[in-house]
Design an enzyme around this catalytic site. Sequence first.
Site, PDB file in Angstrom:
ATOM      1  N   CYS A 147       0.815  -1.229   0.000  1.00 48.64           N
ATOM      2  CA  CYS A 147       0.000   0.000   0.000  1.00 48.64           C
ATOM      3  C   CYS A 147       0.845   1.275   0.000  1.00 48.64           C
ATOM      4  O   CYS A 147       0.333   2.368  -0.217  1.00 48.64           O
ATOM      5  CB  CYS A 147      -0.929  -0.010   1.206  1.00 48.64           C
ATOM      6  N   HIS A 201      -3.288   6.663   3.191  1.00 45.54           N
ATOM      7  CA  HIS A 201      -3.747   5.400   2.616  1.00 45.54           C
ATOM      8  C   HIS A 201      -5.155   5.138   3.139  1.00 45.54           C
ATOM      9  O   HIS A 201      -5.412   5.249   4.343  1.00 45.54           O
ATOM     10  CB  HIS A 201      -2.788   4.286   3.032  1.00 45.54           C
ATOM     11  N   ASN A 223     -10.228  -0.375   0.531  1.00 47.24           N
ATOM     12  CA  ASN A 223      -8.765  -0.356   0.441  1.00 47.24           C
ATOM     13  C   ASN A 223      -8.336  -0.812  -0.959  1.00 47.24           C
ATOM     14  O   ASN A 223      -8.555  -1.963  -1.331  1.00 47.24           O
ATOM     15  CB  ASN A 223      -8.223  -1.303   1.529  1.00 47.24           C
TER      16      ASN A 223
HETATM   17  O1  UT7 Z   1      -3.747  -2.030   3.498  1.00 46.14           O
HETATM   18  C1  UT7 Z   1      -3.202  -2.876   4.471  1.00 46.14           C
HETATM   19  C2  UT7 Z   1      -3.459  -2.319   5.790  1.00 46.14           C
HETATM   20  N1  UT7 Z   1      -4.566  -3.013   6.407  1.00 46.14           N
HETATM   21  C3  UT7 Z   1      -5.273  -2.415   7.340  1.00 46.14           C
HETATM   22  O2  UT7 Z   1      -5.090  -1.281   7.622  1.00 46.14           O
HETATM   23  C4  UT7 Z   1      -6.300  -3.228   8.098  1.00 46.14           C
HETATM   24  C5  UT7 Z   1      -6.223  -2.898   9.553  1.00 46.14           C
HETATM   25  N2  UT7 Z   1      -7.225  -3.620  10.354  1.00 46.14           N
HETATM   26  C6  UT7 Z   1      -8.543  -3.321  10.319  1.00 46.14           C
HETATM   27  O3  UT7 Z   1      -8.969  -2.440   9.582  1.00 46.14           O
HETATM   28  C7  UT7 Z   1      -9.459  -4.043  11.288  1.00 46.14           C
HETATM   29  O4  UT7 Z   1      -8.685  -4.857  12.129  1.00 46.14           O
HETATM   30  C8  UT7 Z   1     -10.521  -4.923  10.561  1.00 46.14           C
HETATM   31  C9  UT7 Z   1     -11.565  -4.034   9.920  1.00 46.14           C
HETATM   32  C10 UT7 Z   1      -9.875  -5.819   9.536  1.00 46.14           C
HETATM   33  C11 UT7 Z   1     -11.227  -5.818  11.586  1.00 46.14           C
HETATM   34  O5  UT7 Z   1     -11.788  -5.020  12.607  1.00 46.14           O
HETATM   35  P1  UT7 Z   1     -11.603  -5.423  14.131  1.00 46.14           P
HETATM   36  O6  UT7 Z   1     -12.306  -4.396  14.921  1.00 46.14           O
HETATM   37  O7  UT7 Z   1     -10.134  -5.610  14.375  1.00 46.14           O
HETATM   38  O8  UT7 Z   1     -12.398  -6.787  14.217  1.00 46.14           O
HETATM   39  P2  UT7 Z   1     -11.902  -8.232  14.660  1.00 46.14           P
HETATM   40  O9  UT7 Z   1     -11.143  -8.877  13.562  1.00 46.14           O
HETATM   41  O10 UT7 Z   1     -11.272  -8.155  16.023  1.00 46.14           O
HETATM   42  O11 UT7 Z   1     -13.284  -8.987  14.830  1.00 46.14           O
HETATM   43  C12 UT7 Z   1     -14.236  -8.603  15.854  1.00 46.14           C
HETATM   44  C13 UT7 Z   1     -15.456  -9.468  15.718  1.00 46.14           C
HETATM   45  C14 UT7 Z   1     -15.155 -10.957  15.634  1.00 46.14           C
HETATM   46  O12 UT7 Z   1     -16.173 -11.648  16.282  1.00 46.14           O
HETATM   47  P3  UT7 Z   1     -15.919 -12.305  17.744  1.00 46.14           P
HETATM   48  O13 UT7 Z   1     -14.752 -13.215  17.562  1.00 46.14           O
HETATM   49  O14 UT7 Z   1     -15.609 -11.133  18.646  1.00 46.14           O
HETATM   50  O15 UT7 Z   1     -17.201 -12.981  18.032  1.00 46.14           O
HETATM   51  C15 UT7 Z   1     -15.244 -11.251  14.166  1.00 46.14           C
HETATM   52  O16 UT7 Z   1     -15.581 -12.594  13.884  1.00 46.14           O
HETATM   53  O17 UT7 Z   1     -16.166  -9.133  14.510  1.00 46.14           O
HETATM   54  C16 UT7 Z   1     -16.342 -10.324  13.726  1.00 46.14           C
HETATM   55  N3  UT7 Z   1     -16.244  -9.968  12.319  1.00 46.14           N
HETATM   56  C17 UT7 Z   1     -17.282  -9.639  11.555  1.00 46.14           C
HETATM   57  N4  UT7 Z   1     -18.587  -9.530  11.809  1.00 46.14           N
HETATM   58  C18 UT7 Z   1     -19.383  -9.156  10.810  1.00 46.14           C
HETATM   59  C19 UT7 Z   1     -15.112  -9.905  11.574  1.00 46.14           C
HETATM   60  N5  UT7 Z   1     -15.413  -9.524  10.321  1.00 46.14           N
HETATM   61  C20 UT7 Z   1     -16.750  -9.361  10.285  1.00 46.14           C
HETATM   62  C21 UT7 Z   1     -17.635  -8.972   9.270  1.00 46.14           C
HETATM   63  N6  UT7 Z   1     -18.938  -8.868   9.570  1.00 46.14           N
HETATM   64  N7  UT7 Z   1     -17.216  -8.665   8.009  1.00 46.14           N
END
Ligand code: UT7
Length: 330
Positions: A113, A253, A283
């Site tokens: 990125c 980004h 993204n």
């Molecule tokens: O360009 C490269 C750079 N990349 C980035 O900048 C990405 C950086 N990271 C992020 O943007 C965030 O970490 C994400 C958007 C990818 C994820 O958000 P998060 O707040 O870190 O969520 P998480 O992965 O900790 O998941 C929280 C909960 C989980 O459920 P449990 O285990 O707490 O029951 C996931 O299973 O949300 C659930 N979850 C979803 N629910 C509905 C994860 N993805 C989804 C979804 N829809 N799409």
Amino acid sequence: MKHSVIAGIGHAVGEKVMTNFDMMEFLDTSDEWISERTGIKERRVAAEDVYTSDLAAQAGKEAVESAGISVEDVDMIIVASVTPETLTPHMSCLVQKKIGAKNANCLDINTACTGFLAGLNIADCFVKCGEYQNVLVIGSETLTKAADWKDRKTCILFGDGAGAAVVQPTEEDYGLMGHHFGADGELGHTITLLNLLKDQEEMDKRISGIPQTLWMNGGEVFKFAVRAMINATKEAVKKSGIQMEDLNWLIPHQANSRIIEGAAKRLRLADGVVYDCVRLYGNMGAASIPVALYDANAEGKLKDGDIIAMTGFGGGLCYGSIVMKWKAIR
Ligand code: UT7
């Protein structure tokens, strides 16, 4: 003293709009979750037969026209991408052929990125040392072709697009001022996209079972991203001999609005300084920053003489920031 300046810009995005509601038809997710956690409302998806080099060529051609030069004047093409449809021929050679820039040298780079900014940095060196006069820098991705569509934690994030800029020398008081780049290879395992590697542990992470899909530990990358955005922007501002409050714009980004807001708050930027178009595209990897720059200009937000910082972070993991004085584009 000779500077390098962006003299023309172009863009291209995937033809199809895919909203969060569209994703709910095949994925256990919701518009509410995606909007709240990321800021994304929709993303662009390229047709099956439209590849990274096609979007790159479209954006590149527009940038050349916008700079008021002919394709024969382009003496260097740099394409940044992690989603090339072929490794050889490489993307910049395909772009050269597609737009007819037969006098251009061609170089591909992959710093994920941060790729467009790394390309600008390389162009800056070539232009300042007098080697090239018209460097076409392009960030282009078809990340939806590398998404694991069964992994709701990642596939909701990505979109397809390309952004381009023509970099030229100038004696005027415009253009690239200072930059700061860096990497932390120790964190490389937090975003992976395999090529030839056969590794069972990596395969086990991919819900679809397809090796050539992108896997990410979102939480770890999130923490790195906020830290990297703050440090890279601060360093680039310092090396440009200005203060943070001199920035008219920060074009980051476009990975996640929460990352952008978190970093902007800790950089103590005034309201309205940060440009955020995450909701429209998600993204787009190396294309995110140049497409945001293009849109900000198209919306009439960028004024002649504005001081703009562009800051990226991502796979590698790496990060980078460039500060420039904007010269209005015809
Ligand atoms: O360009 C490269 C750079 N990349 C980035 O900048 C990405 C950086 N990271 C992020 O943007 C965030 O970490 C994400 C958007 C990818 C994820 O958000 P998060 O707040 O870190 O969520 P998480 O992965 O900790 O998941 C929280 C909960 C989980 O459920 P449990 O285990 O707490 O029951 C996931 O299973 O949300 C659930 N979850 C979803 N629910 C509905 C994860 N993805 C989804 C979804 N829809 N799409």
